[in-house]
Design a protein around this motif. Structure first.
Motif, PDB file in Angstrom:
ATOM      1  N   ALA A  15       0.872  -1.197   0.024  1.00  0.00           N
ATOM      2  CA  ALA A  15       0.089   0.182   0.017  1.00  0.00           C
ATOM      3  C   ALA A  15       0.824   1.227  -0.013  1.00  0.00           C
ATOM      4  O   ALA A  15       1.475   1.268   0.916  1.00  0.00           O
ATOM      5  N   VAL A  16       0.744   1.982  -1.152  1.00  0.00           N
ATOM      6  CA  VAL A  16       1.602   3.151  -1.087  1.00  0.00           C
ATOM      7  C   VAL A  16       0.788   4.356  -0.823  1.00  0.00           C
ATOM      8  O   VAL A  16       0.021   5.136  -1.224  1.00  0.00           O
ATOM      9  N   VAL A  17       0.838   5.015   0.618  1.00  0.00           N
ATOM     10  CA  VAL A  17       0.291   5.906   1.144  1.00  0.00           C
ATOM     11  C   VAL A  17       0.751   7.115   0.665  1.00  0.00           C
ATOM     12  O   VAL A  17       2.234   7.558   1.099  1.00  0.00           O
ATOM     13  N   GLY A  18       0.004   7.973   0.255  1.00  0.00           N
ATOM     14  CA  GLY A  18       0.563   9.344  -0.344  1.00  0.00           C
ATOM     15  C   GLY A  18       0.928   9.198  -2.085  1.00  0.00           C
ATOM     16  O   GLY A  18       1.651  10.136  -2.657  1.00  0.00           O
ATOM     17  N   LEU A  19       0.277   8.136  -2.651  1.00  0.00           N
ATOM     18  CA  LEU A  19       0.682   8.163  -4.019  1.00  0.00           C
ATOM     19  C   LEU A  19       0.203   9.286  -4.793  1.00  0.00           C
ATOM     20  O   LEU A  19      -1.027   9.728  -4.577  1.00  0.00           O
ATOM     21  N   SER A  20       0.994   9.685  -5.583  1.00  0.00           N
ATOM     22  CA  SER A  20       0.473  10.802  -6.515  1.00  0.00           C
ATOM     23  C   SER A  20       0.369  10.316  -7.976  1.00  0.00           C
ATOM     24  O   SER A  20       1.009   9.635  -8.485  1.00  0.00           O
ATOM     25  N   ASN A  21      -0.403  11.321  -8.794  1.00  0.00           N
ATOM     26  CA  ASN A  21      -0.672  10.827 -10.201  1.00  0.00           C
ATOM     27  C   ASN A  21       0.435  11.831 -10.924  1.00  0.00           C
ATOM     28  O   ASN A  21       0.635  11.516 -12.223  1.00  0.00           O
ATOM     29  N   ARG A  22       1.461  12.542 -10.296  1.00  0.00           N
ATOM     30  CA  ARG A  22       2.314  13.205 -10.836  1.00  0.00           C
ATOM     31  C   ARG A  22       3.518  12.227 -11.060  1.00  0.00           C
ATOM     32  O   ARG A  22       4.251  12.262 -10.062  1.00  0.00           O
ATOM     33  N   PRO A  23       4.173  11.821 -12.444  1.00  0.00           N
ATOM     34  CA  PRO A  23       5.240  11.235 -12.576  1.00  0.00           C
ATOM     35  C   PRO A  23       6.400  11.622 -11.884  1.00  0.00           C
ATOM     36  O   PRO A  23       7.425  10.938 -11.602  1.00  0.00           O
ATOM     37  N   GLU A  24       6.597  13.019 -11.744  1.00  0.00           N
ATOM     38  CA  GLU A  24       7.903  13.541 -10.989  1.00  0.00           C
ATOM     39  C   GLU A  24       7.881  13.274  -9.548  1.00  0.00           C
ATOM     40  O   GLU A  24       8.914  13.670  -9.101  1.00  0.00           O
ATOM     41  N   ARG A  25       6.966  12.917  -8.926  1.00  0.00           N
ATOM     42  CA  ARG A  25       6.877  12.901  -7.598  1.00  0.00           C
ATOM     43  C   ARG A  25       7.337  11.527  -7.131  1.00  0.00           C
ATOM     44  O   ARG A  25       7.234  10.337  -7.927  1.00  0.00           O
ATOM     45  N   ALA A  26       8.210  11.410  -5.962  1.00  0.00           N
ATOM     46  CA  ALA A  26       8.867  10.115  -5.472  1.00  0.00           C
ATOM     47  C   ALA A  26       7.875   8.880  -5.687  1.00  0.00           C
ATOM     48  O   ALA A  26       8.165   7.726  -5.776  1.00  0.00           O
ATOM     49  N   TYR A  39       5.333  -6.386  -7.676  1.00  0.00           N
ATOM     50  CA  TYR A  39       4.469  -6.059  -6.613  1.00  0.00           C
ATOM     51  C   TYR A  39       3.239  -5.705  -6.886  1.00  0.00           C
ATOM     52  O   TYR A  39       2.986  -5.144  -7.921  1.00  0.00           O
ATOM     53  N   ARG A  40       2.241  -5.926  -6.130  1.00  0.00           N
ATOM     54  CA  ARG A  40       0.901  -5.560  -6.597  1.00  0.00           C
ATOM     55  C   ARG A  40       0.761  -4.361  -5.418  1.00  0.00           C
ATOM     56  O   ARG A  40       1.125  -4.288  -4.418  1.00  0.00           O
ATOM     57  N   ILE A  41       0.443  -3.123  -6.272  1.00  0.00           N
ATOM     58  CA  ILE A  41       0.721  -1.836  -5.567  1.00  0.00           C
ATOM     59  C   ILE A  41      -0.951  -1.520  -5.173  1.00  0.00           C
ATOM     60  O   ILE A  41      -1.858  -1.497  -6.045  1.00  0.00           O
ATOM     61  N   LEU A  42      -1.097  -0.744  -4.086  1.00  0.00           N
ATOM     62  CA  LEU A  42      -2.425  -0.180  -3.733  1.00  0.00           C
ATOM     63  C   LEU A  42      -2.233   1.183  -3.574  1.00  0.00           C
ATOM     64  O   LEU A  42      -1.281   1.639  -2.816  1.00  0.00           O
ATOM     65  N   GLY A  43      -3.080   2.156  -4.238  1.00  0.00           N
ATOM     66  CA  GLY A  43      -2.861   3.446  -3.764  1.00  0.00           C
ATOM     67  C   GLY A  43      -3.776   3.858  -2.737  1.00  0.00           C
ATOM     68  O   GLY A  43      -4.815   3.438  -2.728  1.00  0.00           O
ATOM     69  N   VAL A  44      -3.067   4.752  -1.762  1.00  0.00           N
ATOM     70  CA  VAL A  44      -3.868   5.337  -0.752  1.00  0.00           C
ATOM     71  C   VAL A  44      -3.691   6.797  -0.727  1.00  0.00           C
ATOM     72  O   VAL A  44      -2.635   7.196  -0.601  1.00  0.00           O
ATOM     73  N   ASN A  45      -4.638   7.579  -1.103  1.00  0.00           N
ATOM     74  CA  ASN A  45      -4.530   9.086  -0.999  1.00  0.00           C
ATOM     75  C   ASN A  45      -5.833   9.915  -1.082  1.00  0.00           C
ATOM     76  O   ASN A  45      -6.652   9.572  -2.199  1.00  0.00           O
ATOM     77  N   LEU A  54      -1.420   4.535 -11.944  1.00  0.00           N
ATOM     78  CA  LEU A  54      -0.706   3.387 -12.472  1.00  0.00           C
ATOM     79  C   LEU A  54      -1.456   2.277 -12.670  1.00  0.00           C
ATOM     80  O   LEU A  54      -0.954   1.224 -12.567  1.00  0.00           O
ATOM     81  N   GLY A  55      -2.797   2.354 -13.118  1.00  0.00           N
ATOM     82  CA  GLY A  55      -3.616   1.424 -13.287  1.00  0.00           C
ATOM     83  C   GLY A  55      -4.464   0.569 -12.307  1.00  0.00           C
ATOM     84  O   GLY A  55      -4.989  -0.413 -12.542  1.00  0.00           O
ATOM     85  N   VAL A  56      -4.108   1.468 -11.011  1.00  0.00           N
ATOM     86  CA  VAL A  56      -4.541   0.575  -9.892  1.00  0.00           C
ATOM     87  C   VAL A  56      -5.631   1.662  -9.145  1.00  0.00           C
ATOM     88  O   VAL A  56      -5.318   3.082  -9.347  1.00  0.00           O
ATOM     89  N   PRO A  57      -6.559   1.090  -8.366  1.00  0.00           N
ATOM     90  CA  PRO A  57      -7.536   1.839  -7.590  1.00  0.00           C
ATOM     91  C   PRO A  57      -6.754   2.788  -6.755  1.00  0.00           C
ATOM     92  O   PRO A  57      -5.903   2.266  -6.053  1.00  0.00           O
ATOM     93  N   VAL A  58      -7.315   3.860  -6.146  1.00  0.00           N
ATOM     94  CA  VAL A  58      -6.609   4.733  -5.066  1.00  0.00           C
ATOM     95  C   VAL A  58      -7.766   4.900  -4.076  1.00  0.00           C
ATOM     96  O   VAL A  58      -9.167   5.033  -4.552  1.00  0.00           O
ATOM     97  N   TYR A  59      -7.356   4.481  -3.053  1.00  0.00           N
ATOM     98  CA  TYR A  59      -8.367   4.491  -1.557  1.00  0.00           C
ATOM     99  C   TYR A  59      -8.137   5.894  -0.919  1.00  0.00           C
ATOM    100  O   TYR A  59      -7.108   6.175  -0.902  1.00  0.00           O
ATOM    101  N   GLN A  64      -9.738   1.352   3.983  1.00  0.00           N
ATOM    102  CA  GLN A  64     -10.571   0.909   2.674  1.00  0.00           C
ATOM    103  C   GLN A  64      -9.694   0.277   1.686  1.00  0.00           C
ATOM    104  O   GLN A  64     -10.309  -0.647   1.124  1.00  0.00           O
ATOM    105  N   ALA A  65      -8.480   0.241   1.636  1.00  0.00           N
ATOM    106  CA  ALA A  65      -7.667  -0.217   0.655  1.00  0.00           C
ATOM    107  C   ALA A  65      -7.529  -1.830   1.341  1.00  0.00           C
ATOM    108  O   ALA A  65      -7.647  -2.731   0.537  1.00  0.00           O
ATOM    109  N   ALA A  66      -7.391  -2.054   2.566  1.00  0.00           N
ATOM    110  CA  ALA A  66      -7.299  -3.395   3.159  1.00  0.00           C
ATOM    111  C   ALA A  66      -8.505  -4.074   3.069  1.00  0.00           C
ATOM    112  O   ALA A  66      -8.777  -5.266   2.625  1.00  0.00           O
ATOM    113  N   ALA A  67      -9.722  -3.337   3.043  1.00  0.00           N
ATOM    114  CA  ALA A  67     -10.916  -4.020   3.004  1.00  0.00           C
ATOM    115  C   ALA A  67     -11.495  -4.413   1.373  1.00  0.00           C
ATOM    116  O   ALA A  67     -12.076  -5.396   1.423  1.00  0.00           O
TER     117      ALA A  67
END
Length: 139
Positions: A15-26, A39-45, A54-59, A64-67
């Motif tokens: 789970a990537v907490v703080g995932l950004s849609n901006r490619p320049e962000r870390a 790896y399977r990625i989950l977005g949390v933001n 990145l083709g994955v849902p953001v929670y 919510q991501a865990a559920a």
């Protein structure tokens, strides 16, 4: 406490907490790299909840991501400020995550102690992309 290479080897869902849609962000670059490594990625933001990055849902939250999962979150990869980490540690514990990972520059000993006391592996002030590349090169 597992070593960083063992944490990375034994994990599948991050789970990537703080995932950004901006490619320049870390957070975006690290998540994209981890996806390419299998790896399977989950977005949390909450700012992007209901969207896809990145083709994955953001929670909106870790809960919510865990559920939405059929298994555990192995690593909670935190791209948030150090002062947000105690609350994130509590959330990681609540959802049964296996590891709390604080990215480079993110340091909070109280959060680390809280997560460790609950049985989570803790990594603080390390970049998952750098550590993965280092582990892969050493293998």
């Amino acid at each position: 406490m597992k070593s960083i290479p063992d944490i990375l080897k034994d994990s599948k869902t991050i789970a990537v907490v703080g995932l950004s849609n901006r490619p320049e962000r870390a957070s975006h670059g690290v998540a994209a790299y981890l996806q390419r490594q299998g790896y399977r990625i989950l977005g949390v933001n909450p700012a992007y909840a209901g969207q896809q990055i990145l083709g994955v849902p953001v929670y909106a939250s870790l809960a919510q991501a865990a559920a939405a999962l059929d298994g555990p979150i192995d690593i909670v990869d935190c791209f948030r400020t150090s002062d947000a980490m105690v609350e994130l540690a509590r959330e990681a514990i609540d959802v049964g995550a296996r590891c709390l990972w604080m990215q480079l520059g993110v340091v909070n000993q109280e959060a680390a102690d809280l997560a460790a006391a609950a049985g989570l592996d803790v990594v603080m002030d390390h970049c998952m992309k750098i550590e993965h590349a280092r582990s892969a090169a050493a293998a």
